[in-house]
Design a protein around this motif. Structure first.
Motif, mmCIF file in Angstrom:
data_model
loop_
_atom_site.group_PDB
_atom_site.id
_atom_site.type_symbol
_atom_site.label_atom_id
_atom_site.label_comp_id
_atom_site.label_asym_id
_atom_site.label_seq_id
_atom_site.Cartn_x
_atom_site.Cartn_y
_atom_site.Cartn_z
ATOM 1 N N ASP A 1 26.227 49.377 100.736
ATOM 2 C CA ASP A 1 25.111 49.286 100.050
ATOM 3 C C ASP A 1 24.524 47.923 100.075
ATOM 4 N N ASN A 2 25.092 47.088 101.046
ATOM 5 C CA ASN A 2 24.539 45.539 101.436
ATOM 6 C C ASN A 2 23.053 45.766 102.020
ATOM 7 N N ALA A 3 22.962 46.785 102.560
ATOM 8 C CA ALA A 3 21.669 47.181 103.209
ATOM 9 C C ALA A 3 21.451 48.415 102.889
ATOM 10 N N LEU A 4 20.123 48.909 102.595
ATOM 11 C CA LEU A 4 19.677 50.240 102.483
ATOM 12 C C LEU A 4 18.385 50.584 103.230
ATOM 13 N N TYR A 5 17.830 51.769 103.563
ATOM 14 C CA TYR A 5 16.596 52.051 104.073
ATOM 15 C C TYR A 5 15.993 53.245 103.525
ATOM 16 N N THR A 6 14.999 52.991 102.985
ATOM 17 C CA THR A 6 14.067 53.982 102.314
ATOM 18 C C THR A 6 14.693 54.557 100.939
ATOM 19 N N ARG A 7 15.538 53.884 100.482
ATOM 20 C CA ARG A 7 16.105 53.839 99.162
ATOM 21 C C ARG A 7 16.171 52.578 98.341
ATOM 22 N N ILE A 8 15.835 52.164 97.431
ATOM 23 C CA ILE A 8 16.124 50.958 96.645
ATOM 24 C C ILE A 8 17.237 50.927 95.821
ATOM 25 N N GLY A 9 18.221 50.004 95.988
ATOM 26 C CA GLY A 9 19.667 50.166 95.329
ATOM 27 C C GLY A 9 19.512 49.719 93.907
ATOM 28 N N ARG A 10 20.724 50.121 93.343
ATOM 29 C CA ARG A 10 21.036 49.468 91.960
ATOM 30 C C ARG A 10 21.617 48.334 92.019
ATOM 31 N N MET A 11 20.946 47.141 91.474
ATOM 32 C CA MET A 11 21.594 45.744 91.224
ATOM 33 C C MET A 11 22.258 45.375 90.190
ATOM 34 N N TYR B 1 7.126 48.845 99.555
ATOM 35 C CA TYR B 1 8.585 49.590 99.049
ATOM 36 C C TYR B 1 8.221 50.718 98.270
ATOM 37 N N GLN B 2 6.814 50.689 97.807
ATOM 38 C CA GLN B 2 6.676 51.659 96.678
ATOM 39 C C GLN B 2 6.822 53.091 96.840
ATOM 40 N N GLU B 3 7.300 53.676 98.123
ATOM 41 C CA GLU B 3 7.442 54.829 98.718
ATOM 42 C C GLU B 3 9.051 55.188 98.499
ATOM 43 N N TRP B 4 9.739 54.016 98.752
ATOM 44 C CA TRP B 4 11.217 54.319 98.839
ATOM 45 C C TRP B 4 11.543 55.117 97.388
ATOM 46 N N SER B 5 12.681 55.985 97.747
ATOM 47 C CA SER B 5 13.255 56.486 96.588
ATOM 48 C C SER B 5 14.063 55.554 95.717
ATOM 49 N N GLY B 6 13.644 55.469 94.499
ATOM 50 C CA GLY B 6 14.253 54.794 93.319
ATOM 51 C C GLY B 6 13.465 53.473 92.871
ATOM 52 N N PHE B 7 12.333 53.137 93.950
ATOM 53 C CA PHE B 7 11.523 52.121 93.676
ATOM 54 C C PHE B 7 10.956 51.928 92.119
ATOM 55 N N SER B 8 10.313 52.878 91.660
ATOM 56 C CA SER B 8 9.904 53.037 90.340
ATOM 57 C C SER B 8 10.986 52.818 89.198
ATOM 58 N N ASP B 9 12.074 53.590 89.501
ATOM 59 C CA ASP B 9 13.278 53.188 88.419
ATOM 60 C C ASP B 9 13.899 52.113 88.444
ATOM 61 N N GLU B 10 13.727 51.290 89.412
ATOM 62 C CA GLU B 10 14.569 50.114 89.815
ATOM 63 C C GLU B 10 14.017 48.780 89.570
ATOM 64 N N VAL B 11 12.690 48.791 89.952
ATOM 65 C CA VAL B 11 12.059 47.468 90.116
ATOM 66 C C VAL B 11 11.868 46.568 88.913
ATOM 67 N N LYS C 1 14.075 46.522 86.476
ATOM 68 C CA LYS C 1 15.220 46.249 86.150
ATOM 69 C C LYS C 1 15.720 44.910 87.123
ATOM 70 N N HIS C 2 15.128 45.184 88.322
ATOM 71 C CA HIS C 2 15.438 44.242 89.413
ATOM 72 C C HIS C 2 15.053 42.951 88.798
ATOM 73 N N ILE C 3 13.710 42.793 88.304
ATOM 74 C CA ILE C 3 12.765 41.663 87.971
ATOM 75 C C ILE C 3 14.066 41.044 86.536
ATOM 76 N N SER C 4 14.215 41.757 85.822
ATOM 77 C CA SER C 4 15.001 41.192 84.749
ATOM 78 C C SER C 4 16.340 40.555 84.983
ATOM 79 N N LEU C 5 17.085 41.391 85.916
ATOM 80 C CA LEU C 5 18.411 40.938 86.849
ATOM 81 C C LEU C 5 18.085 39.588 87.256
ATOM 82 N N ALA C 6 17.092 39.651 88.257
ATOM 83 C CA ALA C 6 16.950 38.256 89.217
ATOM 84 C C ALA C 6 16.967 37.040 88.138
#
Ligand SMILES: [Zn+2]
Length: 316
Positions: A205-215, A289-299, A301-306
């Motif tokens: 999961d260091n790299a994903l394609y068409t899916r946004i990962g959990r960070m 990346y908006q169409e990638w699976s998981g984008f709206s769930d994760e983005v 949280k990604h901002i807060s984590l970053a």
């Protein structure tokens, strides 16, 4: 009589399936990526009752001596399905299994390999082995059972016992597996596996394609570094943790996603904005990346984590 015999045999054949409660996973095709490597591209949705937990990219390498599996999937039934696909390509035994990291969707299928090939060796990052024993294996078994509403029931953790080293090369007859470990990237347990003779890298999961990962367990800076390392190898084939395989083009976008997100959040943090205030601007920058699976769930949280990581970096 012939008919009766046929009916009786059919009953015998059907019985074991009925006992299993119908939770067997349907076959997903193994796609040939290179001479000796096949990948089963799993669904990119999170584990649910429909996919029965299957969501990763199990891969297998057919060497002269046997089969090497990378990430045999999320459950006992996923592992069994992977073995069925291997059986369509070769009758050689599975001899080695690599786990890319601690997240259970990648390695709980180990159980099926142990069941069919008790002599197979199971490899992982030393911290993965430690964390799995310290409770993560149980958490992932429980999480998988909840998310699939019981479809993963019966899955037990077969924790790897062969600790990998960074730079290590494991030679299986005619094929060399070169190992790249990180201290902290997608998790603190990531192993990327290069199949040298095939010019191929499984990134986990260091790299994903068409899916946004959990960070949640990740370091943005470490993940970007691992992503860059994967790209710099400039190999012919890449297998991401989730989504289609291909050339460097399936790795670049996720590296860019992480870099764009971290750089944008850093800039807006320097201007004094909170995570809530910066969200629209960040999302706009990540429009691709908006169409990638998981984008709206994760983005969000990604901002807060970053932000947390940027604040932490000030004290390093
Ligand atoms: Zn993961």
């Amino acid at each position: 009589m012939k008919f009766l015999n046929a009916a009786f045999s059919a009953c015998l054949l059907l019985t074991p399936l009925a006992v299993r409660g119908g939770d067997a996973l349907p076959d997903y095709p193994a796609e040939k990526l290179s001479d000796r490597v096949w990948v089963i591209h799993g669904p990119t949705q999170l584990p649910n009752p429909d996919n029965k937990g299957f969501m990763n990219n199990p891969a297998f390498v057919v060497t002269k001596a046997g089969v090497v599996v990378i990430d045999p999937g999320s459950t006992l039934e996923t592992g069994r399905m992977v073995l069925r696909q291997i059986g369509k390509v070769t009758d050689k035994p599975v001899t080695h299994v690599f786990a890319s990291h601690i997240h259970g969707d990648h390695w709980l299928g180990n159980q099926a390999v142990r069941e069919a090939y008790p002599a197979a060796r199971f490899y992982a990052h030393p911290v993965m082995i430690e964390m799995a024993h310290a409770g993560q294996a149980d958490s992932w078994i429980n999480m998988m059972e909840q998310l699939t509403e019981g479809a993963s029931k019966g899955t037990a953790a077969v924790i790897p016992d062969q600790a990998l080293q960074d730079g290590q090369e494991i030679v299986v007859d005619d094929v060399t597996f070169r190992i790249y470990l990180s201290d902290w990237a997608h998790t603190k347990t990531d192993a990327m596996i290069e199949v040298v003779e095939e010019s191929l890298l499984a990134t986990g999961d260091n790299a994903l394609y068409t899916r946004i990962g959990r960070m949640d367990d990740a370091s943005f800076r470490g993940n970007i570094e691992a992503c860059n390392q994967a790209l710099a190898l400039n190999l012919k084939y890449y297998i991401p943790g989730h989504g289609p395989s291909g050339g460097t083009g399936v790795i670049e976008p996720y590296c860019d996603y992480l870099k764009t997100l971290y750089a944008t959040v850093s800039g807006l943090y320097a201007e004094g904005l909170s995570d809530f205030e910066m969200k629209d601007t960040v999302v706009e920058k990540l429009a691709a990346y908006q169409e990638w699976s998981g984008f709206s769930d994760e983005v969000g949280k990604h901002i807060s984590l970053a932000l947390l990581e940027i604040e932490r970096a000030e004290f390093e």
